[in-house]
Design a protein around this motif. Structure first.
Motif, short mmCIF file in Angstrom:
data_model
loop_
_atom_site.label_atom_id
_atom_site.label_comp_id
_atom_site.label_asym_id
_atom_site.label_seq_id
_atom_site.Cartn_x
_atom_site.Cartn_y
_atom_site.Cartn_z
N TYR A 42 33.42 33.75 -7.49
CA TYR A 42 32.37 32.91 -8.07
C TYR A 42 31.03 33.16 -7.37
O TYR A 42 29.98 33.20 -8.02
N ASN A 96 34.61 25.32 -15.55
CA ASN A 96 35.96 25.76 -15.85
C ASN A 96 36.91 25.30 -14.74
O ASN A 96 36.87 25.82 -13.63
N LYS A 142 22.92 31.98 -13.25
CA LYS A 142 23.12 31.42 -14.58
C LYS A 142 24.60 31.40 -14.95
O LYS A 142 25.09 30.45 -15.57
N ALA A 143 25.31 32.45 -14.56
CA ALA A 143 26.75 32.48 -14.83
C ALA A 143 27.48 31.43 -14.00
O ALA A 143 28.43 30.80 -14.49
N GLN A 144 27.07 31.24 -12.77
CA GLN A 144 27.69 30.21 -11.93
C GLN A 144 27.53 28.82 -12.53
O GLN A 144 28.47 28.02 -12.52
N PHE A 155 27.34 28.00 -15.53
CA PHE A 155 28.22 27.85 -16.70
C PHE A 155 29.68 27.83 -16.30
O PHE A 155 30.46 26.99 -16.76
N LEU A 156 30.07 28.77 -15.44
CA LEU A 156 31.48 28.92 -15.08
C LEU A 156 32.00 27.78 -14.22
O LEU A 156 33.21 27.55 -14.17
N TRP A 157 31.12 27.07 -13.54
CA TRP A 157 31.58 26.00 -12.65
C TRP A 157 32.37 24.94 -13.41
O TRP A 157 33.25 24.29 -12.84
N MET A 201 37.09 34.29 -17.35
CA MET A 201 36.18 33.28 -16.81
C MET A 201 36.79 32.48 -15.67
O MET A 201 36.17 31.52 -15.20
N MET A 213 28.68 36.05 -8.65
CA MET A 213 28.13 36.01 -10.00
C MET A 213 26.68 35.57 -9.99
O MET A 213 26.24 34.88 -9.06
#
Length: 272
Positions: free
Chosen positions: A206, A220, A212-214, A216-218, A199, A209
């Protein structure tokens, strides 16, 4: 009347080491002890500290070069995966070293002149400098071996290393209390952070992706650190999603609560 003048002796003040110098001497002594323990008394330990990440980057480059036509940035696979793998390794190792600082230096904490802050500072300084040196050597070696044009933003690279260090210290300080107070937390933390390697943008960008993944991953912080380092190495990569303020804010909050818990409970933790 005697002409002999009596000798006047001025009492000498005992030499006292100020708190700053005493802390510096303690930190240096702890650093030398860890260097001898972790890396050995010869240069072989530090050679392995360089070879280990080199082997990791090489393995990633070989595997993904067989599956992909080109990496996420540029055309050089080792450089792309080095800019993702090395900062993640630095964060992971720094977090673990800070988290185990009390357990590692428990015998020395019995002395009044040694505090848990000294043990943490010693591990932070030594391991941050070691990883920063390794990152510089490995990336410079890739530039030289593959004869890549060197257009590096050193300010962004330094900012990325600083972000990694601050976040690693924040997480490690809080984990130092949790790990020492609750031994089961060590295994729990290992399980929780296993997906973090996937992740943190080690294998991908980034921007590539799904939305939706962005979203969430932001959140991190390690992803921001990796993006900042790539922004410094690749002149055309903007990494507009990176927020140093977010990383520093999270780090300061974790550091504050970690130090607060340790300051109140470190004596009890030493008796465990």
């Amino acid at each position: 009347m005697s002409d002999i003048t009596p000798e006047i002796r001025v009492p000498q003040r005992p030499y006292r080491t100020g708190p700053r110098f005493r802390m510096a001497r303690t930190v240096v002594a702890l650093m030398l002890r860890e260097m001898a323990t972790t890396y050995g008394r010869s240069a072989g330990g530090y050679i392995w500290a360089i070879l280990e990440p080199v082997l990791g980057v090489t393995l990633l480059a070989i595997i993904f070069s067989m599956a992909l036509a080109h990496p996420g940035l540029g055309t050089n696979f080792p450089l792309f995966y080095a800019t993702g793998f090395l900062p993640f390794t630095m964060f992971n190792d720094l977090t673990n070293k800070v988290a185990t600082s009390i357990r590692f230096s428990r015998p020395f904490l019995a002395y009044p002149s040694v505090t848990f802050i000294d043990t943490m500072v010693a591990r932070v300084v030594l391991n941050a400098l070691t990883h920063a040196t390794v990152i510089g050597i490995v990336i410079s070696g890739i530039f030289i071996i593959y004869q890549l044009p060197v257009v590096v933003d050193l300010v962004s690279v330094f900012e990325a290393l600083l972000m990694i260090t601050i976040f690693g210290v924040g997480v490690g300080t809080l984990n130092c209390y949790l790990l020492t107070a609750f031994p089961i937390w060590e295994r729990t933390w290992q399980i929780v952070t296993r997906p973090l390697f996937l992740m943190s943008g080690v294998f991908f960008l980034y921007e590539l992706m799904p939305a939706k993944a962005q979203a969430f991953l932001w959140y991190n912080p390690v992803l921001h650190c990796v993006g900042m380092l790539r922004h410094g190495i690749y002149p055309t990569y903007e990494a507009s999603y990176v927020s140093p303020i977010y990383v520093v804010s999270i780090s300061v909050i974790l550091l504050f609560f970690g130090l607060l818990l340790l300051a109140r409970n470190h004596r009890n933790l030493l008796e465990r």
